[in-house]
Design a protein around this motif. Structure first.
Motif, PDB file in Angstrom:
ATOM      1  N   GLU A 102       0.837  -1.200   0.000  1.00 29.87           N
ATOM      2  CA  GLU A 102       0.000   0.000   0.000  1.00 29.87           C
ATOM      3  C   GLU A 102       0.876   1.255   0.000  1.00 29.87           C
ATOM      4  O   GLU A 102       0.590   2.228  -0.699  1.00 29.87           O
ATOM      5  N   LEU A 103       1.948   1.216   0.766  1.00 30.52           N
ATOM      6  CA  LEU A 103       2.863   2.367   0.794  1.00 30.52           C
ATOM      7  C   LEU A 103       3.492   2.579  -0.578  1.00 30.52           C
ATOM      8  O   LEU A 103       3.597   3.713  -1.053  1.00 30.52           O
ATOM      9  N   ILE A 104       3.887   1.502  -1.216  1.00 31.87           N
ATOM     10  CA  ILE A 104       4.532   1.623  -2.529  1.00 31.87           C
ATOM     11  C   ILE A 104       3.597   2.311  -3.519  1.00 31.87           C
ATOM     12  O   ILE A 104       4.005   3.209  -4.258  1.00 31.87           O
ATOM     13  N   VAL A 105       2.329   1.901  -3.521  1.00 31.94           N
ATOM     14  CA  VAL A 105       1.352   2.515  -4.433  1.00 31.94           C
ATOM     15  C   VAL A 105       1.287   4.029  -4.203  1.00 31.94           C
ATOM     16  O   VAL A 105       1.365   4.820  -5.134  1.00 31.94           O
ATOM     17  N   HIS A 106       1.179   4.419  -2.956  1.00 36.63           N
ATOM     18  CA  HIS A 106       1.104   5.855  -2.638  1.00 36.63           C
ATOM     19  C   HIS A 106       2.420   6.578  -2.947  1.00 36.63           C
ATOM     20  O   HIS A 106       2.424   7.657  -3.517  1.00 36.63           O
ATOM     21  N   ARG A 109       3.177   7.638  -6.420  1.00 34.11           N
ATOM     22  CA  ARG A 109       2.446   8.841  -6.854  1.00 34.11           C
ATOM     23  C   ARG A 109       2.864  10.059  -6.040  1.00 34.11           C
ATOM     24  O   ARG A 109       2.165  11.075  -6.032  1.00 34.11           O
ATOM     25  N   GLU A 110       3.948   9.915  -5.279  1.00 32.67           N
ATOM     26  CA  GLU A 110       4.440  11.010  -4.430  1.00 32.67           C
ATOM     27  C   GLU A 110       3.454  11.366  -3.320  1.00 32.67           C
ATOM     28  O   GLU A 110       3.486  12.479  -2.794  1.00 32.67           O
ATOM     29  N   GLN A 111       2.559  10.433  -3.007  1.00 32.29           N
ATOM     30  CA  GLN A 111       1.589  10.679  -1.932  1.00 32.29           C
ATOM     31  C   GLN A 111       2.155  10.144  -0.617  1.00 32.29           C
ATOM     32  O   GLN A 111       1.686   9.149  -0.079  1.00 32.29           O
ATOM     33  N   PHE A 112       3.167  10.842  -0.133  1.00 32.28           N
ATOM     34  CA  PHE A 112       3.865  10.348   1.054  1.00 32.28           C
ATOM     35  C   PHE A 112       2.999  10.486   2.307  1.00 32.28           C
ATOM     36  O   PHE A 112       2.944   9.586   3.137  1.00 32.28           O
ATOM     37  N   ILE A 117      -0.290   7.872   6.375  1.00 26.83           N
ATOM     38  CA  ILE A 117      -1.513   7.893   7.193  1.00 26.83           C
ATOM     39  C   ILE A 117      -2.285   6.580   7.008  1.00 26.83           C
ATOM     40  O   ILE A 117      -2.750   5.985   7.986  1.00 26.83           O
ATOM     41  N   ALA A 118      -2.375   6.107   5.766  1.00 23.92           N
ATOM     42  CA  ALA A 118      -3.053   4.832   5.517  1.00 23.92           C
ATOM     43  C   ALA A 118      -2.340   3.698   6.258  1.00 23.92           C
ATOM     44  O   ALA A 118      -2.974   2.828   6.864  1.00 23.92           O
ATOM     45  N   GLY A 119      -1.017   3.710   6.211  1.00 24.73           N
ATOM     46  CA  GLY A 119      -0.242   2.672   6.892  1.00 24.73           C
ATOM     47  C   GLY A 119      -0.413   2.727   8.395  1.00 24.73           C
ATOM     48  O   GLY A 119      -0.548   1.700   9.061  1.00 24.73           O
TER      49      GLY A 119
END
Ligand code: CA
Ligand code: CA
Length: 148
Positions: A102-106, A109-112, A117-119
Motif C-alpha cells: 500500500e505504501l509503494i502505491v502511494h 504517486r508522491e503521496q507520502f 496515514i493509511a499505513g
C-alpha cells in the motif's frame, strides 16, 4: 512540486501535524506505539539502518514490545516498516506485505502523507486486535516525527 529531501522540511508543519494526529488516533485504540522517522539517506542497507534507529528511539523498550516504526530514507527513495517482537509473535508476514504494498502505491504517486496515514491506520487497526487500549495506558513513545 517535487519534495526536497531534507528530513526537517520534507513535510510541512501542517502535514507533520496530520501525521501526529493519525498516530494519536491509532494509539487511542491500542497499547501499541507507532513512530515515523525520516532519514536523509542510508549509510547501509535500509533494514539495518531502520533497526538502528528503532533502537536509538528506544522502541525496543515498550512493555509489550509492540512498537512499529515507519522509516523513510529520502535521498535514496527507500523505506522500511519495522515491528517489535511482540507484534511478530501475533501477525503473519502477509500483514507487513500488505502495508508495504500500500505504501509503494502511494509513494510512487508522491503521496507520502496519504501513504503514511493509511499505513498508520492499518497498523492501528491490527494492533488493536492483539494489543487493545488499556485504561492505564501511557504514551510510551513520542508521537512526534523524528529525523536524522
Ligand atoms: Ca501507549
Ligand atoms: Ca506514542
Amino acid at each position: 512540486m517535487a519534495r526536497k529531501s531534507e528530513p526537517e522540511t520534507f513535510f510541512s508543519e501542517k502535514e507533520k501535524q496530520q501525521l501526529v494526529q493519525a498516530i494519536e488516533r491509532a494509539e487511542k485504540n491500542t497499547s501499541g506505539e507507532i513512530r515515523v522517522h525520516l532519514a536523509r539517506a542510508c549509510k547501509k542497507e535500509v533494514l539495518k539502518e531502520a533497526q538502528e534507529i528503532f533502537e536509538e528511539l528506544g522502541m525496543t523498550k515498550t512493555a509489550a514490545r509492540n512498537g512499529i516504526l515507519f522509516f523513510l530514507s529520502l535521498d535514496d527513495h527507500q523505506f522500511a516498516i519495522l515491528g517489535d517482537q511482540g507484534i511478530h509473535e501475533k501477525v503473519q508476514e502477509e500483514f507487513w506485505n500488505q502495508i508495504r504494498d500500500e505504501l509503494i502505491v502511494h509513494f510512487k504517486r508522491e503521496q507520502f502523507l496519504e501513504g503514511l496515514i493509511a499505513g498508520i491506520e492499518k497498523c492501528g487497526e491490527t494492533l488493536s486486535n492483539y494489543f487493545p487500549y488499556q485504561k492505564d495506558d501511557s504514551d510510551e513513545l513520542s508521537n512526534q516525527i523524528s529525523e536524522s
